[in-house]
Design an enzyme around this catalytic site. Structure first.
Site, PDB file in Angstrom:
ATOM      1  N   GLU A 161       0.843  -1.191   0.000  1.00 55.59           N
ATOM      2  CA  GLU A 161       0.000   0.000   0.000  1.00 55.59           C
ATOM      3  C   GLU A 161       0.885   1.250   0.000  1.00 55.59           C
ATOM      4  O   GLU A 161       1.896   1.313   0.689  1.00 55.59           O
ATOM      5  CB  GLU A 161      -0.878  -0.016   1.253  1.00 55.59           C
ATOM      6  CG  GLU A 161      -1.802   1.189   1.381  1.00 55.59           C
ATOM      7  CD  GLU A 161      -2.610   1.173   2.674  1.00 55.59           C
ATOM      8  OE1 GLU A 161      -3.687   1.780   2.707  1.00 55.59           O
ATOM      9  OE2 GLU A 161      -2.142   0.537   3.666  1.00 55.59           O
ATOM     10  N   LYS A 190      -9.957   0.713  -1.707  1.00 59.19           N
ATOM     11  CA  LYS A 190      -9.986   0.512  -0.267  1.00 59.19           C
ATOM     12  C   LYS A 190     -11.350   0.962   0.223  1.00 59.19           C
ATOM     13  O   LYS A 190     -11.770   2.102  -0.013  1.00 59.19           O
ATOM     14  CB  LYS A 190      -8.878   1.322   0.415  1.00 59.19           C
ATOM     15  CG  LYS A 190      -8.726   1.012   1.912  1.00 59.19           C
ATOM     16  CD  LYS A 190      -7.486   1.684   2.485  1.00 59.19           C
ATOM     17  CE  LYS A 190      -7.227   1.260   3.918  1.00 59.19           C
ATOM     18  NZ  LYS A 190      -5.988   1.863   4.460  1.00 59.19           N
ATOM     19  N   CYS A 244      -5.086  -3.309   3.180  1.00 59.88           N
ATOM     20  CA  CYS A 244      -4.739  -3.052   4.580  1.00 59.88           C
ATOM     21  C   CYS A 244      -5.926  -3.166   5.550  1.00 59.88           C
ATOM     22  O   CYS A 244      -6.354  -4.271   5.871  1.00 59.88           O
ATOM     23  CB  CYS A 244      -4.081  -1.674   4.680  1.00 59.88           C
ATOM     24  SG  CYS A 244      -3.147  -1.420   6.225  1.00 59.88           S
TER      25      CYS A 244
END
Length: 507
Positions: free
Chosen positions: A264, A339, A373
């Site tokens: 990321e 995300k 993440c």
């Protein structure tokens, strides 16, 4: 029981017929004329010798399994034994069929209790896989049903057998060998009074069946992952960063990896040139590089013959800031992922928003999922992806502290177990003293597996050295996931109580 000197599984020969006949009469004492004539056995052997096997103990027939291959679409699910065997001629057998149909399995009474039936069924399963058939089907007798037929329907009887409230030696044996009941068959086998003229259609699915495709295509079963544990360091300009990225792509491609996974915000060092700006402005300047990076990664994916997962980068869409990444496939196509859950820090410092699309991606190595993440800490997301057929979950991450890393790591490992998939995580190491809101990075890239006999006992396939720039290469076997789903010690996907709860994705 005689002392056992040898046990042999071998093909049935016509020379065995007289002994076979006597064994069948002894095994089916409650059925009249319960044996095949010599002409029937000869027909089976002539048409399909591989399908006819016996187990011999001390050179004496102890059990037998007979089968044919049929084109199952030609039979109704309410077929009879007579119909599926072509009035006992076995003319229904065809080498172009798709189902291995069980004609008979028996073990002589004196040899029962030695798990010989399991050996016969294991042979059938291996034969089914080797011939690339969809599965195994047969009508299973329920010989104790006559005792309960006045008060229980066949379905109620089967339910009680499954709950161990009633013992049915034949049906219990089929269930213990991974066959599942599909439906009740009425008048299946003539003269089966013990089953009250009922049978249960039992099925076993070949996990490795591959539908014949006229187009040349390859879906890999053993997939090689290349994880890039990226060192955060200053770069003078974008070309220098791309040069470093190509170096790593070249490295993992040199090991014939199928995927290259970046972390990321791996391009965060480029914010140094805008460190004089406020953080929200600096990251928006960084977003201007995203399109160029994606284009370059797409070119590298083709030239290095590898699927590249670009980690994540900031992107502005309709004046809104998102954390996104791109799957650059080696066939030249490019797909976008987002995300969905931004961290409180991303929202507060940068004004970043979460995306809205969750989906699996089709690749030449099967279906994959990508969660950035923080998203891996929400189990609902990976469960949705698993329900859509995901085999490998990729998690690019960026964490500054060890406790932050532990959240990502532990949640990623949980996702591998509960969704019966592989999970690969890749992060960055080092520090960026001249970039606000980046600080120090902590990472240990890893590949997780489910925890069962076919996998590492600790569920870790491979792990990088913590906080060291490096690549991590690991092979994952997709077929092992199929076996786990059907035959694992625990089966998290199959055993969910969907009668009590459900998870839906909003369209």
């Amino acid at each position: 029981m005689k002392e056992i000197e040898n046990i042999e599984l071998t093909f049935l020969s016509l020379d065995d017929y007289q002994e076979l006949k006597e064994a069948m009469i002894e095994s089916y004492a409650n059925l009249s004329n319960a044996y095949w004539s010599e002409k029937h056995i000869k027909s089976l052997i002539d048409r399909f010798p591989e399908g006819q096997v016996v187990i011999k103990i001390n050179n004496e027939i102890a059990g037998c399994a007979l089968s044919i291959i049929v084109n199952y679409s030609k039979f109704d699910d309410q077929h009879t034994y007579k119909e599926v065997t072509g009035n006992y001629t076995f003319k229904t057998h065809t080498g172009d069929g798709d189902i291995l149909y069980g004609i008979d399995v028996f073990i002589k009474p004196e040899f029962r209790g030695l798990r010989l039936g399991r050996r016969l069924y294991d042979y059938r399963k291996e034969l089914c896989e080797r011939l690339n058939l969809k599965g195994i089907v047969f009508g299973g007798r329920i010989p104790n049903y006559y005792k309960y037929s006045d008060k229980l329907s066949p379905k109620e009887y089967i339910d009680k057998v499954k709950r161990k409230e009633i013992h049915d030696p034949v049906f219990n044996f089929q269930i213990s060998n991974d066959f599942h009941p599909a439906k009740i068959l009425k008048n299946y086998l003539e003269g089966d009074k013990d089953s009250n003229d009922y049978a249960v259609l039992l099925e076993w699915d070949n996990l490795y069946y591959e539908k014949q495709n006229k187009k040349p295509s390859i879906t890999k079963k053993v997939v090689r992952l290349g994880l890039i544990q990226w060192q955060m360091r200053p770069y003078k300009h974008l070309d220098e960063l791309l040069q470093q990225a190509e170096y790593f792509i070249d490295a993992v491609s040199g090991y014939r990896s199928d995927f290259a996974l970046f972390p990321e915000f791996f391009n965060a060092p480029l914010m140094a040139e805008n460190n004089h700006l406020h953080e929200p402005q600096a990251i928006r300047e960084l977003a201007k590089h995203t399109a160029v990076i994606v284009q370059k990664f797409s070119e590298l994916a083709i030239s290095y013959n590898i699927n590249i997962i670009s980690g994540s980068m900031p992107e502005i869409l309709n004046d809104r800031l998102y954390n996104v990444g791109y799957l650059c496939k080696r066939d030249g196509s490019v797909e976008r992922y987002e995300k969905l859950h931004v961290t409180p820090d991303e929202a507060k410092v940068w004004g970043m928003e979460g995306g809205s699309k969750i989906r699996v991606f089709d690749t030449d190595c099967g279906k994959i999922g990508i969660l950035i993440c923080y998203d891996v800490e929400f189990p609902e997301l990976s469960r949705i992806l698993a329900e859509e057929g995901m085999d490998i979950l990729f998690v690019p991450f960026l964490t500054d502290t060890q406790n932050g890393y532990s959240r990502v790591r532990n949640c990623a490992q949980a996702r591998a177990i509960e969704n019966e998939c592989y999970v690969a995580i890749a992060g960055s190491v080092g520090n960026l003293p001249k970039v606000h809101n980046m600080d120090i990075q902590f990472a240990q890239s890893m590949v997780f597996t489910p925890c069962d006999f076919a996998f590492p006992v600790n569920g870790i396939k491979a792990e990088a050295t913590p906080n060291t720039e490096m690549i991590l290469i690991a092979d994952v076997d997709i077929d092992l996931l199929r076996e786990l789903n059907q035959f694992g010690s625990v089966r998290n996907l199959k055993d969910r109580r969907t009668d009590l709860f459900e998870l839906k994705k909003r369209e």
